[in-house]
Design a protein around this motif. Structure first.
Motif, short mmCIF file in Angstrom:
data_model
loop_
_atom_site.label_atom_id
_atom_site.label_comp_id
_atom_site.label_asym_id
_atom_site.label_seq_id
_atom_site.Cartn_x
_atom_site.Cartn_y
_atom_site.Cartn_z
N UNK A 78 0.76 -1.07 -0.01
CA UNK A 78 0.03 -0.29 -0.07
C UNK A 78 0.74 1.41 0.05
N UNK A 79 2.09 1.16 0.85
CA UNK A 79 2.75 2.39 0.81
C UNK A 79 3.52 2.78 -0.59
N UNK A 80 3.97 1.77 -1.20
CA UNK A 80 4.60 1.81 -2.54
C UNK A 80 3.39 2.36 -3.59
N UNK A 81 2.36 1.77 -3.62
CA UNK A 81 1.20 2.09 -4.52
C UNK A 81 0.64 3.46 -4.18
N UNK A 82 0.45 3.71 -2.91
CA UNK A 82 -0.04 5.18 -2.64
C UNK A 82 1.15 6.30 -3.01
N UNK A 83 2.30 5.74 -2.73
CA UNK A 83 3.58 6.77 -3.19
C UNK A 83 3.58 7.13 -4.61
N UNK A 84 3.37 5.90 -5.36
CA UNK A 84 3.60 6.12 -6.68
C UNK A 84 2.39 7.00 -7.56
N UNK A 85 1.33 6.69 -6.94
CA UNK A 85 0.04 7.43 -7.03
C UNK A 85 0.06 8.81 -7.09
#
Length: 52
Positions: free
Chosen positions: A14-21
């Motif tokens: 979730x951290x990687x996805x939200x950071x990339x988003x």
């Protein structure tokens, strides 16, 4: 799911996805803001350069 939902778990995926988003949305927002401001400045200056 949204981060304010009680079932949200901040694991690495979730951290990687939200950071990339948010990184991608920030880049798009900065680019669109630049284009809008540049168009407004050019319109106010009255640059009537015909490119045809």
């Amino acid at each position: 799911m949204f981060p304010f939902n009680f079932e949200w778990i901040w694991d690495m995926g979730h951290v990687v996805f939200m950071g990339g988003l948010w990184y991608a949305l920030t880049i798009l927002g900065i680019g669109m803001t630049y284009c809008i401001i540049k168009a407004a400045i050019d319109a106010c200056r009255g640059n009537d350069e015909h490119h045809h």
